[in-house]
Design an enzyme around this catalytic site. Structure first.
Site, PDB file in Angstrom:
ATOM      1  N   LYS A  30       0.830  -1.206   0.000  1.00  0.00           N
ATOM      2  CA  LYS A  30       0.000   0.000   0.000  1.00  0.00           C
ATOM      3  C   LYS A  30       0.865   1.257   0.000  1.00  0.00           C
ATOM      4  O   LYS A  30       0.628   2.177  -0.790  1.00  0.00           O
ATOM      5  CB  LYS A  30      -0.886  -0.001   1.260  1.00  0.00           C
ATOM      6  CG  LYS A  30      -1.519   1.343   1.568  1.00  0.00           C
ATOM      7  CD  LYS A  30      -2.370   1.311   2.819  1.00  0.00           C
ATOM      8  CE  LYS A  30      -1.654   1.531   4.119  1.00  0.00           C
ATOM      9  NZ  LYS A  30      -1.389   2.927   4.491  1.00  0.00           N
ATOM     10  N   ASN A  31       1.869   1.288   0.884  1.00  0.00           N
ATOM     11  CA  ASN A  31       2.623   2.531   1.049  1.00  0.00           C
ATOM     12  C   ASN A  31       3.636   2.800  -0.060  1.00  0.00           C
ATOM     13  O   ASN A  31       4.343   3.810  -0.037  1.00  0.00           O
ATOM     14  CB  ASN A  31       3.288   2.579   2.433  1.00  0.00           C
ATOM     15  CG  ASN A  31       2.240   2.780   3.521  1.00  0.00           C
ATOM     16  OD1 ASN A  31       1.084   3.103   3.226  1.00  0.00           O
ATOM     17  ND2 ASN A  31       2.640   2.577   4.763  1.00  0.00           N
TER      18      ASN A  31
ATOM     19  N   ARG B 142      -4.757  10.573   4.510  1.00  0.00           N
ATOM     20  CA  ARG B 142      -3.716  11.589   4.628  1.00  0.00           C
ATOM     21  C   ARG B 142      -2.707  11.525   3.480  1.00  0.00           C
ATOM     22  O   ARG B 142      -2.111  12.538   3.114  1.00  0.00           O
ATOM     23  CB  ARG B 142      -2.943  11.413   5.936  1.00  0.00           C
ATOM     24  CG  ARG B 142      -3.769  11.492   7.170  1.00  0.00           C
ATOM     25  CD  ARG B 142      -2.891  11.225   8.361  1.00  0.00           C
ATOM     26  NE  ARG B 142      -1.706  12.077   8.304  1.00  0.00           N
ATOM     27  CZ  ARG B 142      -1.665  13.324   8.721  1.00  0.00           C
ATOM     28  NH1 ARG B 142      -2.722  13.874   9.242  1.00  0.00           N
ATOM     29  NH2 ARG B 142      -0.559  14.026   8.621  1.00  0.00           N
TER      30      ARG B 142
ATOM     31  N   CYS C 269      -4.763  12.834  13.464  1.00  0.00           N
ATOM     32  CA  CYS C 269      -5.405  11.539  13.247  1.00  0.00           C
ATOM     33  C   CYS C 269      -5.236  10.689  14.477  1.00  0.00           C
ATOM     34  O   CYS C 269      -4.659  11.123  15.467  1.00  0.00           O
ATOM     35  CB  CYS C 269      -4.877  10.865  11.988  1.00  0.00           C
ATOM     36  SG  CYS C 269      -3.296  10.097  12.222  1.00  0.00           S
TER      37      CYS C 269
ATOM     38  N   ARG D  14       0.595  14.504  13.506  1.00  0.00           N
ATOM     39  CA  ARG D  14       1.066  14.288  12.135  1.00  0.00           C
ATOM     40  C   ARG D  14       1.066  15.531  11.234  1.00  0.00           C
ATOM     41  O   ARG D  14       0.319  15.611  10.253  1.00  0.00           O
ATOM     42  CB  ARG D  14       0.270  13.156  11.483  1.00  0.00           C
ATOM     43  CG  ARG D  14       0.414  11.864  12.227  1.00  0.00           C
ATOM     44  CD  ARG D  14      -0.258  10.720  11.541  1.00  0.00           C
ATOM     45  NE  ARG D  14       0.459  10.239  10.359  1.00  0.00           N
ATOM     46  CZ  ARG D  14       0.004   9.275   9.584  1.00  0.00           C
ATOM     47  NH1 ARG D  14      -1.156   8.714   9.822  1.00  0.00           N
ATOM     48  NH2 ARG D  14       0.707   8.877   8.546  1.00  0.00           N
TER      49      ARG D  14
ATOM     50  N   ASP E  49       4.736   0.517  12.096  1.00  0.00           N
ATOM     51  CA  ASP E  49       3.551  -0.148  11.547  1.00  0.00           C
ATOM     52  C   ASP E  49       3.427  -1.611  11.993  1.00  0.00           C
ATOM     53  O   ASP E  49       2.427  -2.265  11.689  1.00  0.00           O
ATOM     54  CB  ASP E  49       3.549  -0.071  10.011  1.00  0.00           C
ATOM     55  CG  ASP E  49       3.277   1.339   9.518  1.00  0.00           C
ATOM     56  OD1 ASP E  49       2.802   2.173  10.314  1.00  0.00           O
ATOM     57  OD2 ASP E  49       3.545   1.613   8.324  1.00  0.00           O
TER      58      ASP E  49
ATOM     59  N   VAL F 113       8.071   6.846  17.009  1.00  0.00           N
ATOM     60  CA  VAL F 113       7.771   7.554  15.757  1.00  0.00           C
ATOM     61  C   VAL F 113       6.515   8.419  15.887  1.00  0.00           C
ATOM     62  O   VAL F 113       6.511   9.587  15.495  1.00  0.00           O
ATOM     63  CB  VAL F 113       7.639   6.559  14.579  1.00  0.00           C
ATOM     64  CG1 VAL F 113       7.297   7.291  13.285  1.00  0.00           C
ATOM     65  CG2 VAL F 113       8.927   5.761  14.413  1.00  0.00           C
TER      66      VAL F 113
ATOM     67  N   ARG G  89      -8.648  -0.451   4.581  1.00  0.00           N
ATOM     68  CA  ARG G  89      -7.770   0.551   3.973  1.00  0.00           C
ATOM     69  C   ARG G  89      -6.409  -0.055   3.654  1.00  0.00           C
ATOM     70  O   ARG G  89      -5.717   0.436   2.761  1.00  0.00           O
ATOM     71  CB  ARG G  89      -7.557   1.731   4.938  1.00  0.00           C
ATOM     72  CG  ARG G  89      -8.803   2.521   5.182  1.00  0.00           C
ATOM     73  CD  ARG G  89      -8.476   3.705   6.029  1.00  0.00           C
ATOM     74  NE  ARG G  89      -7.329   4.412   5.462  1.00  0.00           N
ATOM     75  CZ  ARG G  89      -6.669   5.370   6.072  1.00  0.00           C
ATOM     76  NH1 ARG G  89      -7.018   5.750   7.266  1.00  0.00           N
ATOM     77  NH2 ARG G  89      -5.658   5.967   5.483  1.00  0.00           N
TER      78      ARG G  89
HETATM   79  N1  EPU Z   1       6.535  14.620  10.810  1.00  0.00           N
HETATM   80  C1  EPU Z   1       6.639  15.952  11.084  1.00  0.00           C
HETATM   81  N2  EPU Z   1       6.516  16.860  10.054  1.00  0.00           N
HETATM   82  C2  EPU Z   1       6.306  16.473   8.775  1.00  0.00           C
HETATM   83  C3  EPU Z   1       6.210  15.100   8.495  1.00  0.00           C
HETATM   84  C4  EPU Z   1       6.334  14.181   9.541  1.00  0.00           C
HETATM   85  O1  EPU Z   1       6.824  16.358  12.244  1.00  0.00           O
HETATM   86  O2  EPU Z   1       6.202  17.325   7.898  1.00  0.00           O
HETATM   87  C5  EPU Z   1       6.646  13.637  11.909  1.00  0.00           C
HETATM   88  C6  EPU Z   1       5.363  12.836  12.141  1.00  0.00           C
HETATM   89  O3  EPU Z   1       4.443  13.515  12.947  1.00  0.00           O
HETATM   90  C7  EPU Z   1       5.893  11.560  12.776  1.00  0.00           C
HETATM   91  C8  EPU Z   1       7.253  11.375  12.085  1.00  0.00           C
HETATM   92  O4  EPU Z   1       7.584  12.645  11.532  1.00  0.00           O
HETATM   93  O5  EPU Z   1       6.095  11.751  14.149  1.00  0.00           O
HETATM   94  C9  EPU Z   1       7.292  10.341  10.991  1.00  0.00           C
HETATM   95  O6  EPU Z   1       6.170  10.480  10.146  1.00  0.00           O
HETATM   96  P1  EPU Z   1       6.226  10.206   8.583  1.00  0.00           P
HETATM   97  O7  EPU Z   1       6.108  11.507   7.869  1.00  0.00           O
HETATM   98  O8  EPU Z   1       7.376   9.334   8.246  1.00  0.00           O
HETATM   99  O9  EPU Z   1       4.865   9.400   8.365  1.00  0.00           O
HETATM  100  P2  EPU Z   1       3.996   9.436   7.063  1.00  0.00           P
HETATM  101  O10 EPU Z   1       4.876   9.643   5.892  1.00  0.00           O
HETATM  102  O11 EPU Z   1       2.842  10.333   7.248  1.00  0.00           O
HETATM  103  C10 EPU Z   1       4.220   6.912   6.467  1.00  0.00           C
HETATM  104  C11 EPU Z   1       3.276   5.752   6.284  1.00  0.00           C
HETATM  105  C12 EPU Z   1       2.701   5.357   7.646  1.00  0.00           C
HETATM  106  C13 EPU Z   1       3.875   4.967   8.546  1.00  0.00           C
HETATM  107  C14 EPU Z   1       4.878   6.118   8.647  1.00  0.00           C
HETATM  108  C15 EPU Z   1       6.121   5.783   9.444  1.00  0.00           C
HETATM  109  C16 EPU Z   1       2.447   6.119   4.050  1.00  0.00           C
HETATM  110  C17 EPU Z   1       1.307   6.476   3.158  1.00  0.00           C
HETATM  111  N3  EPU Z   1       2.211   6.148   5.366  1.00  0.00           N
HETATM  112  O12 EPU Z   1       3.443   7.955   7.028  1.00  0.00           O
HETATM  113  O13 EPU Z   1       1.881   4.228   7.420  1.00  0.00           O
HETATM  114  O14 EPU Z   1       3.401   4.656   9.840  1.00  0.00           O
HETATM  115  O15 EPU Z   1       5.286   6.517   7.326  1.00  0.00           O
HETATM  116  O16 EPU Z   1       6.767   4.698   8.910  1.00  0.00           O
HETATM  117  O17 EPU Z   1       3.528   5.797   3.578  1.00  0.00           O
HETATM  118  C18 EPU Z   1       0.161   2.706   7.893  1.00  0.00           C
HETATM  119  O18 EPU Z   1       0.388   2.145   6.811  1.00  0.00           O
HETATM  120  O19 EPU Z   1      -0.595   2.188   8.769  1.00  0.00           O
HETATM  121  C19 EPU Z   1       0.764   3.992   8.195  1.00  0.00           C
HETATM  122  C20 EPU Z   1       0.291   4.818   9.133  1.00  0.00           C
END
Ligand code: EPU
Length: 419
Positions: free
Chosen positions: A22-23, A93, A117, A122, A306, A328, A398
């Site tokens: 998915k990701n 998101r 969320c 996030r 995850d 995280v 999802r």
């Molecule tokens: N963060 C910030 N600012 C930003 C972006 C992120 O402070 O601009 C923080 C977040 O709040 C968090 C940390 O950085 O504390 C890491 O978040 P990240 O941005 O890596 O998460 P994401 O990209 O929103 C993806 C996956 C998530 C997975 C995380 C961590 C996708 C679509 N989603 O989310 O997947 O948990 O990376 O590996 O790739 C899931 O599949 O269940 C899921 C939630």
């Protein structure tokens, strides 16, 4: 709202096929916006988030054709809107992933700001700051990100925090920027590497994928390709934990053990026997109860957040006590209260869950709050005494393709009740 009913106590035994990730599929579908020729994406999992992404692209005017093998062909020649509405972003998101590609190719984008969320606040500040550093004019107003740029310019970006979708958004944007972009402290997740592979096949110049420094040399245009999405490592890990918790034997096929080193290491520490081949992993826990383990989540290659909820469920029925630290996300323990309702002995201290394993959980009606939390409740249901009813399983839909069919294939007594 659909529910799942699981009758616990069955030892799982069998083989299943792992779906595409998915990701990786989500950012790759967003990346197709960068190409001026059709792009075909294969091994796309049949998931609700994919449908949402198709809806998002479709309402922009992008042409989408799904063939009999479920490949999706994306043709952006008919695009007429550069807009991601609140109604879609609030349900997914990852919609934020269209921001970089739209801005880089069409010079404008309006994307609803995702809210908080179930797993934490996030923010997307690093996506926005990075694009601004590349010369975009960005204003956040009325809940929307309004972005404009004539042509983005290469920049040297050092991310404050490792962010998966942030890295993907900036990498995608940089492919069409003028000059070189360097992204330091980049995410190294296999899904980021898969997005880079797809972009490179479209004609992008990217070096360093899989390391913490990406170097992207902007090009004038990107063209068509066919991309086959890599296997889902989190789905893989979830079924391995199901095998381990039920004292069963589960072989997952069409996956890649190299992407799960930290997860396999934890299963080994739990004294679960593993066999692996190039594209399969077998967990053999017959006649065995797992040992409780300590885990600390962190960006790849460390243990994935995850998989945290699933291992919390495993520790709940393991021998001994274990400590699970979530580093995280700030609030990713919503499953703990539900597991406690099934009899689990878990104490939460800040971002640490301390478990004392018990022999058997007891069934209860439980409710899922996010995707991986829901998966942990299904796992708990597999080993609980009685019938567990998991509510709000739209979260599971999802991210897990046909979970009840795959588990039933392994012998689980599970069925969906439409609601
Ligand atoms: N963060 C910030 N600012 C930003 C972006 C992120 O402070 O601009 C923080 C977040 O709040 C968090 C940390 O950085 O504390 C890491 O978040 P990240 O941005 O890596 O998460 P994401 O990209 O929103 C993806 C996956 C998530 C997975 C995380 C961590 C996708 C679509 N989603 O989310 O997947 O948990 O990376 O590996 O790739 C899931 O599949 O269940 C899921 C939630």
């Amino acid at each position: 709202m659909d529910k799942l009913i699981i009758t616990g106590g069955v030892t799982l035994d069998g083989d299943i096929r792992i779906s595409g990730a998915k990701n990786a599929a989500l950012p790759i579908l967003a990346a197709t916006l960068l190409a001026d020729e059709p792009v075909t994406v294969g091994n796309i999992p049949h998931l609700h988030d994919i449908t949402t992404t198709m809806e998002l692209l479709g309402q922009m005017g992008v042409g989408l054709v799904v063939d009999e093998k479920l490949n999706i062909e994306v043709d952006t020649s008919t695009i007429e809107k550069f807009y991601a509405p609140y109604e879609l972003v609030k349900t997914m998101r990852a919609s934020i992933l269209v921001l970089g590609p739209l801005l880089a190719r069409f010079g404008r984008a309006e994307v609803s700001l995702p809210g908080g969320c179930a797993i934490g606040s996030r923010p997307v500040n690093l996506h926005i700051e990075g694009l601004a550093r590349m010369g975009a004019d960005i204003e956040v107003k009325n809940g929307f990100i309004h972005a404009r740029a004539k042509r983005l310019k290469g920049a040297h970006l050092v991310l404050d925090q490792v962010t998966v979708t942030g890295t993907e958004n900036l990498m995608m944007a940089a492919t069409l920027a003028e000059g070189t972009t360097i992204i330091e402290n980049a995410a190294r997740e296999p899904e980021v590497v898969d997005v880079a592979r797809c972009l490179i096949a479209m004609g992008a110049h990217i070096e360093g994928a899989g390391t913490d420094t990406l170097i992207i040399e902007g090009v004038q245009r990107l063209g068509g390709t066919h991309h086959y999405v890599l296997p889902d490592r989190i789905e893989t890990g979830t079924y391995l934990v199901a095998g381990a918790m039920t004292g069963g034997r589960v072989k997952v096929k069409d996956t890649n053990p190299a992407m799960l080193e930290s997860v396999l290491e934890k299963l080994e520490q739990a004294e679960i026997k593993l066999n692996t081949g190039d594209d399969w992993i077998e967990v053999d826990a017959r006649g065995q109860r797992p040992q409780a383990i300590d885990i600390r989540t962190a960006p790849y290659p460390a243990f994935p957040t995850d998989m945290q909820a699933q291992f919390t469920a495993l520790n709940s029925v393991a021998e001994g006590s274990g400590m699970i630290s979530e580093t995280v996300f700030e609030n990713r323990f919503m499953h703990v209260q539900e597991l406690q309702r099934m009899g689990a002995d878990i104490k939460l201290e800040g971002n640490v869950a301390i478990t004392q394993g018990i022999k058997r959980l007891t069934a209860a009606p439980v409710m899922a709050t996010d995707l991986r939390a829901s998966a942990s409740l299904v796992l708990a249901g597999l080993v609980a005494e009685g019938d567990t009813l998991v509510d709000r399983i739209y979260h599971i839909d999802r991210g897990y393709e046909r979970i009840e069919e795959k588990l039933a294939q392994l012998g689980a007594r599970i069925h969906r009740v439409p609601g």
